[in-house]
Design an enzyme around this catalytic site. Structure first.
Site, mmCIF file in Angstrom:
data_model
loop_
_atom_site.group_PDB
_atom_site.id
_atom_site.type_symbol
_atom_site.label_atom_id
_atom_site.label_comp_id
_atom_site.label_asym_id
_atom_site.label_seq_id
_atom_site.Cartn_x
_atom_site.Cartn_y
_atom_site.Cartn_z
ATOM 1 N N LYS A 95 0.820 -1.223 0.000
ATOM 2 C CA LYS A 95 0.000 0.000 0.000
ATOM 3 C C LYS A 95 0.844 1.258 0.000
ATOM 4 O O LYS A 95 0.570 2.211 0.735
ATOM 5 C CB LYS A 95 -0.972 0.005 1.184
ATOM 6 C CG LYS A 95 -1.999 -1.111 1.120
ATOM 7 C CD LYS A 95 -3.072 -0.960 2.170
ATOM 8 C CE LYS A 95 -4.047 -2.109 2.171
ATOM 9 N NZ LYS A 95 -3.452 -3.419 2.511
HETATM 10 O O1 LIG Z 1 -4.922 -4.198 -0.026
HETATM 11 C C1 LIG Z 1 -5.376 -5.106 0.680
HETATM 12 O O2 LIG Z 1 -4.971 -6.248 0.551
HETATM 13 C C2 LIG Z 1 -6.492 -4.806 1.581
HETATM 14 C C3 LIG Z 1 -7.363 -3.818 1.156
HETATM 15 C C4 LIG Z 1 -8.577 -3.647 1.823
HETATM 16 O O3 LIG Z 1 -9.410 -2.851 1.429
HETATM 17 N N1 LIG Z 1 -8.836 -4.412 2.914
HETATM 18 C C5 LIG Z 1 -7.958 -5.357 3.384
HETATM 19 O O4 LIG Z 1 -8.295 -6.043 4.366
HETATM 20 N N2 LIG Z 1 -6.755 -5.529 2.756
HETATM 21 C C6 LIG Z 1 -5.764 -6.508 3.274
HETATM 22 O O5 LIG Z 1 -6.304 -7.815 3.093
HETATM 23 C C7 LIG Z 1 -6.010 -8.649 4.216
HETATM 24 C C8 LIG Z 1 -7.312 -9.072 4.879
HETATM 25 O O6 LIG Z 1 -7.058 -9.984 5.897
HETATM 26 P P1 LIG Z 1 -8.219 -10.883 6.568
HETATM 27 O O7 LIG Z 1 -9.276 -9.936 7.016
HETATM 28 O O8 LIG Z 1 -7.505 -11.549 7.695
HETATM 29 O O9 LIG Z 1 -8.688 -11.850 5.523
HETATM 30 C C9 LIG Z 1 -5.091 -7.831 5.115
HETATM 31 O O10 LIG Z 1 -3.761 -8.125 4.734
HETATM 32 C C10 LIG Z 1 -5.409 -6.398 4.759
HETATM 33 O O11 LIG Z 1 -4.291 -5.554 4.948
#
Ligand SMILES: O=C(O)c1cc(=O)[nH]c(=O)n1[C@@H]1O[C@H](COP(=O)(O)O)[C@@H](O)[C@H]1O
Length: 281
Positions: A95
């Site tokens: 990011k």
């Molecule tokens: O860019 C990302 O991956 C991201 C964008 C977003 O809008 N929301 C989001 O949760 N993420 C990332 O996606 C992953 C979600 O993780 P879980 O919620 O554990 O499945 C994390 O690594 C967040 O940093």
């Protein structure tokens, strides 16, 4: 080969829309590794071994490594992925977003140091801060568009009064990424699974872009609704533009015991099957 073609090939090979997010948190590791940041690589490698035939991508989140001074373990993990899962694209979730000169360094970090196939980037500072990543035609760049978090609407859903039709910020970004900004076909968008209506809107505005969709699993996004909103199929059964549906914690920490890798596989398999049933049903 372009990043988009690599994604398409991986989707076909694994018959999967699932991306496993590698967000290693030592506090959640099973005993006797619990709390041991020296085991980050080992934990992630076990997850990769257990899931590599089920995924179309992996997404390591850089903060989970940097917070523990474990960038060396991220380098080892990237080398391990290249060796043991060479056909699975790796999206480095960093990011990043900064002025052009600094963005050049971030691009070197993602693509030269870590050898990632794609990186997540914040477009908040404008096109000149995205452009340095577009000098690497084989690499992918996912721009944050409509993020999964509760505050994602604070800016992203605001209307741009000076533009014709007064689009919302995320809508304008999707349209720009689909057209003017996408110089080499490298761009994709990040849209949360927690907002299926906005996801459908982004897909309508950006029909040719790959979408990285986090938010199923721990954040409660509906996997089947995600596919219905964003997946578009070809007559051969593939995707016109892939969707990369990420789940991190629900897979990594499916069990806190010594069977964590087997439990991760079961969870990944179940999620993959749910996603596939939705695109075929
Ligand atoms: O860019 C990302 O991956 C991201 C964008 C977003 O809008 N929301 C989001 O949760 N993420 C990332 O996606 C992953 C979600 O993780 P879980 O919620 O554990 O499945 C994390 O690594 C967040 O940093």
């Amino acid at each position: 080969m372009s990043f988009l073609d690599r994604l398409r090939a991986a989707e076909r090979r694994a018959d999967s829309l699932l991306c496993v997010g590698l967000d290693p948190d030592p506090a959640k590791f099973p005993a006797p590794w619990t709390g041991d940041a020296g085991r980050i690589f080992d934990f992630c490698a076990r997850i990769v071994d257990a899931t590599k035939d089920l995924v179309l991508a992996y997404k390591p989140q850089i903060a989970y490594f940097a917070a523990h001074r474990a960038e060396d373990q991220l380098e080892r993990l990237m080398a391990y992925l290249a060796r043991t899962a060479p056909d699975v694209p790796v999206i480095l979730d960093a990011k990043r977003g900064d002025i052009g000169a600094t963005a050049e360094q971030y691009a070197r970090e993602a693509f030269d140091r870590y050898q990632a196939d794609a990186v997540t980037v914040s477009p908040f500072m404008g096109f000149d801060t995205v452009e340095p990543y577009l000098r690497r035609p084989g690499k992918g760049v996912f721009l944050l568009c409509r993020t999964s978090n509760p505050g994602g609407a604070d800016w992203q859903a605001q209307r741009l009064a000076d533009l014709p039709g007064q689009p919302r910020l995320y809508e304008h970004l999707a349209a720009m990424a689909e057209t003017r900004w996408n110089r080499n076909g490298q761009l994709g968008l990040v849209v949360g699974a927690t907002w299926p209506e906005e996801l459908a809107r982004v897909r309508a505005l950006a029909p040719t872009l790959p979408l990285l969709i986090p938010g199923v699993g721990a954040q409660g996004g509906d996997a089947a609704a995600t596919v219905r909103a964003a997946w578009r199929g070809t007559p051969e059964g593939g995707s016109t533009a892939p969707i990369v549906v990420n789940s991190s914690r629900a897979v990594l920490y499916a069990s806190a015991g010594p069977d964590f890798a087997e439990a991760a596989r079961r969870e990944a398999l179940a999620t993959r099957d749910t996603l596939n049933a939705a695109r075929r049903g």
